[in-house]
Design a protein around this motif. Sequence first.
Motif, PDB file in Angstrom:
ATOM      1  N   LEU A  56      41.021  51.325  53.031  1.00 53.38           N
ATOM      2  CA  LEU A  56      42.262  50.949  53.704  1.00 53.38           C
ATOM      3  C   LEU A  56      42.985  49.830  52.957  1.00 53.38           C
ATOM      4  N   VAL A  57      42.209  48.849  52.507  1.00 48.14           N
ATOM      5  CA  VAL A  57      42.804  47.729  51.758  1.00 48.14           C
ATOM      6  C   VAL A  57      43.374  48.233  50.439  1.00 48.14           C
ATOM      7  N   ARG A  58      42.601  49.058  49.765  1.00 44.61           N
ATOM      8  CA  ARG A  58      43.045  49.612  48.471  1.00 44.61           C
ATOM      9  C   ARG A  58      44.334  50.416  48.641  1.00 44.61           C
ATOM     10  N   GLY A  59      44.382  51.234  49.689  1.00 47.84           N
ATOM     11  CA  GLY A  59      45.569  52.039  49.941  1.00 47.84           C
ATOM     12  C   GLY A  59      46.779  51.187  50.295  1.00 47.84           C
ATOM     13  N   ALA A  60      46.550  50.134  51.094  1.00 51.52           N
ATOM     14  CA  ALA A  60      47.654  49.243  51.467  1.00 51.52           C
ATOM     15  C   ALA A  60      48.193  48.507  50.237  1.00 51.52           C
ATOM     16  N   LEU A  61      47.284  48.047  49.371  1.00 49.40           N
ATOM     17  CA  LEU A  61      47.717  47.371  48.146  1.00 49.40           C
ATOM     18  C   LEU A  61      48.513  48.316  47.259  1.00 49.40           C
ATOM     19  N   ALA A  62      48.020  49.544  47.127  1.00 51.04           N
ATOM     20  CA  ALA A  62      48.718  50.531  46.295  1.00 51.04           C
ATOM     21  C   ALA A  62      50.118  50.793  46.832  1.00 51.04           C
ATOM     22  N   SER A  63      50.243  50.940  48.148  1.00 49.52           N
ATOM     23  CA  SER A  63      51.558  51.186  48.761  1.00 49.52           C
ATOM     24  C   SER A  63      52.496  50.003  48.535  1.00 49.52           C
ATOM     25  N   LEU A  64      51.960  48.811  48.696  1.00 45.17           N
ATOM     26  CA  LEU A  64      52.754  47.599  48.487  1.00 45.17           C
ATOM     27  C   LEU A  64      53.266  47.523  47.044  1.00 45.17           C
ATOM     28  N   LEU A  65      52.360  47.757  46.088  1.00 42.05           N
ATOM     29  CA  LEU A  65      52.742  47.634  44.678  1.00 42.05           C
ATOM     30  C   LEU A  65      53.716  48.731  44.253  1.00 42.05           C
ATOM     31  N   ARG A  66      53.588  49.915  44.836  1.00 43.28           N
ATOM     32  CA  ARG A  66      54.478  51.028  44.459  1.00 43.28           C
ATOM     33  C   ARG A  66      55.916  50.806  44.928  1.00 43.28           C
ATOM     34  N   MET A  67      56.120  49.857  45.813  1.00 42.54           N
ATOM     35  CA  MET A  67      57.479  49.532  46.269  1.00 42.54           C
ATOM     36  C   MET A  67      58.232  48.700  45.229  1.00 42.54           C
ATOM     37  N   GLU A  68      57.512  48.184  44.232  1.00 40.13           N
ATOM     38  CA  GLU A  68      58.133  47.353  43.195  1.00 40.13           C
ATOM     39  C   GLU A  68      58.563  48.236  42.026  1.00 40.13           C
ATOM     40  N   SER A  69      59.795  48.050  41.580  1.00 39.07           N
ATOM     41  CA  SER A  69      60.339  48.926  40.529  1.00 39.07           C
ATOM     42  C   SER A  69      59.691  48.723  39.164  1.00 39.07           C
ATOM     43  N   ASP A  70      59.033  47.569  38.975  1.00 39.71           N
ATOM     44  CA  ASP A  70      58.458  47.283  37.656  1.00 39.71           C
ATOM     45  C   ASP A  70      56.936  47.400  37.626  1.00 39.71           C
ATOM     46  N   ILE A  71      56.333  47.939  38.708  1.00 39.40           N
ATOM     47  CA  ILE A  71      54.872  48.062  38.780  1.00 39.40           C
ATOM     48  C   ILE A  71      54.476  49.512  39.023  1.00 39.40           C
ATOM     49  N   GLU A  72      53.513  49.963  38.246  1.00 43.80           N
ATOM     50  CA  GLU A  72      52.979  51.328  38.406  1.00 43.80           C
ATOM     51  C   GLU A  72      51.471  51.238  38.617  1.00 43.80           C
ATOM     52  N   VAL A  73      50.970  51.811  39.711  1.00 38.81           N
ATOM     53  CA  VAL A  73      49.526  51.860  39.963  1.00 38.81           C
ATOM     54  C   VAL A  73      48.974  53.072  39.208  1.00 38.81           C
ATOM     55  N   VAL A  74      48.138  52.822  38.204  1.00 36.11           N
ATOM     56  CA  VAL A  74      47.656  53.914  37.353  1.00 36.11           C
ATOM     57  C   VAL A  74      46.256  54.387  37.729  1.00 36.11           C
ATOM     58  N   ALA A  75      45.527  53.588  38.525  1.00 37.40           N
ATOM     59  CA  ALA A  75      44.182  54.011  38.946  1.00 37.40           C
ATOM     60  C   ALA A  75      43.762  53.222  40.178  1.00 37.40           C
ATOM     61  N   GLU A  76      42.956  53.861  41.029  1.00 42.16           N
ATOM     62  CA  GLU A  76      42.374  53.218  42.207  1.00 42.16           C
ATOM     63  C   GLU A  76      40.896  53.577  42.238  1.00 42.16           C
ATOM     64  N   VAL A  77      40.022  52.570  42.293  1.00 49.05           N
ATOM     65  CA  VAL A  77      38.577  52.825  42.338  1.00 49.05           C
ATOM     66  C   VAL A  77      37.937  51.983  43.434  1.00 49.05           C
ATOM     67  N   GLY A  78      36.788  52.451  43.920  1.00 51.21           N
ATOM     68  CA  GLY A  78      36.124  51.777  45.033  1.00 51.21           C
ATOM     69  C   GLY A  78      34.783  51.169  44.708  1.00 51.21           C
ATOM     70  N   SER A  79      34.400  51.172  43.426  1.00 50.69           N
ATOM     71  CA  SER A  79      33.102  50.604  43.056  1.00 50.69           C
ATOM     72  C   SER A  79      33.212  49.923  41.697  1.00 50.69           C
ATOM     73  N   GLY A  80      32.386  48.892  41.515  1.00 48.69           N
ATOM     74  CA  GLY A  80      32.397  48.172  40.250  1.00 48.69           C
ATOM     75  C   GLY A  80      32.022  49.039  39.062  1.00 48.69           C
ATOM     76  N   LEU A  81      31.208  50.051  39.292  1.00 49.42           N
ATOM     77  CA  LEU A  81      30.785  50.938  38.208  1.00 49.42           C
ATOM     78  C   LEU A  81      31.915  51.833  37.714  1.00 49.42           C
ATOM     79  N   GLU A  82      32.942  52.021  38.540  1.00 45.58           N
ATOM     80  CA  GLU A  82      34.057  52.905  38.177  1.00 45.58           C
ATOM     81  C   GLU A  82      35.163  52.199  37.389  1.00 45.58           C
ATOM     82  N   VAL A  83      35.151  50.871  37.392  1.00 40.92           N
ATOM     83  CA  VAL A  83      36.280  50.130  36.838  1.00 40.92           C
ATOM     84  C   VAL A  83      36.463  50.370  35.346  1.00 40.92           C
ATOM     85  N   LEU A  84      35.433  50.131  34.544  1.00 47.11           N
ATOM     86  CA  LEU A  84      35.590  50.252  33.090  1.00 47.11           C
ATOM     87  C   LEU A  84      35.976  51.675  32.664  1.00 47.11           C
TER      88      LEU A  84
END
Length: 201
Positions: free
Chosen positions: A12-40
């Motif tokens: 829910l937090v990840r989705g809310a952050l993504a929605s918030l950031l997508r409202m900005e014209s100069d920011i693009e969310v290119v990936a969303e992950v839920g675990s530390g192992l997925e980040v790299l």
Amino acid sequence: MIRVLLADDQALVRGALASLLRMESDIEVVAEVGSGLEVLPAAQRTAPDIALVDVQMPGRDGLAVTAELRHALPDCRVLICTTFSRPGYLSRAMSAGAAGFVVKDSRPEQLINAIRRVHAGLRFVDPALAAESLASGASPLTDREADVLRAAAEGGTVADMALALGLSAGTVRNHLSSAIGKTQARTRAEAVRVAETSGWL
């Protein structure tokens, strides 16, 4: 465009952050992950400018992920975004190579400002947390004392801890005693609690 990777184990937090950031014209969310192992792997695949990383995630915590990203992808700047406004976390995050630190109860415009500042090559630290960090000072624990308290947090006997850490039981007792004194605790469980609350572990 500022390319952002979001790493947070709460969907829910990840989705809310993504929605918030997508409202900005100069920011693009290119990936969303839920675990530390997925980040790299996600960062290597999408080449973000900024990784917005939570501290406590399954698989690998955000501080370890920060160091990993800074080593593998030095052009990707890390901004820690967490519920835990603990001075010890701030110090450890900066030591790991984070460019900024915001807490999740910040105003949305503060988060957006932090992303833009970090992308511009500057640092950003939540002002209240920065003041608290200066007031409380650095962790009093040595690296080995912190290791022993982490082992103590997992339970087990002194012998179990000594085996896990490759130390003698006497050395573990000495480090435990020192850590208990430095945290002004009465027991090792209380010392673990104090160190975790302060963000030293």
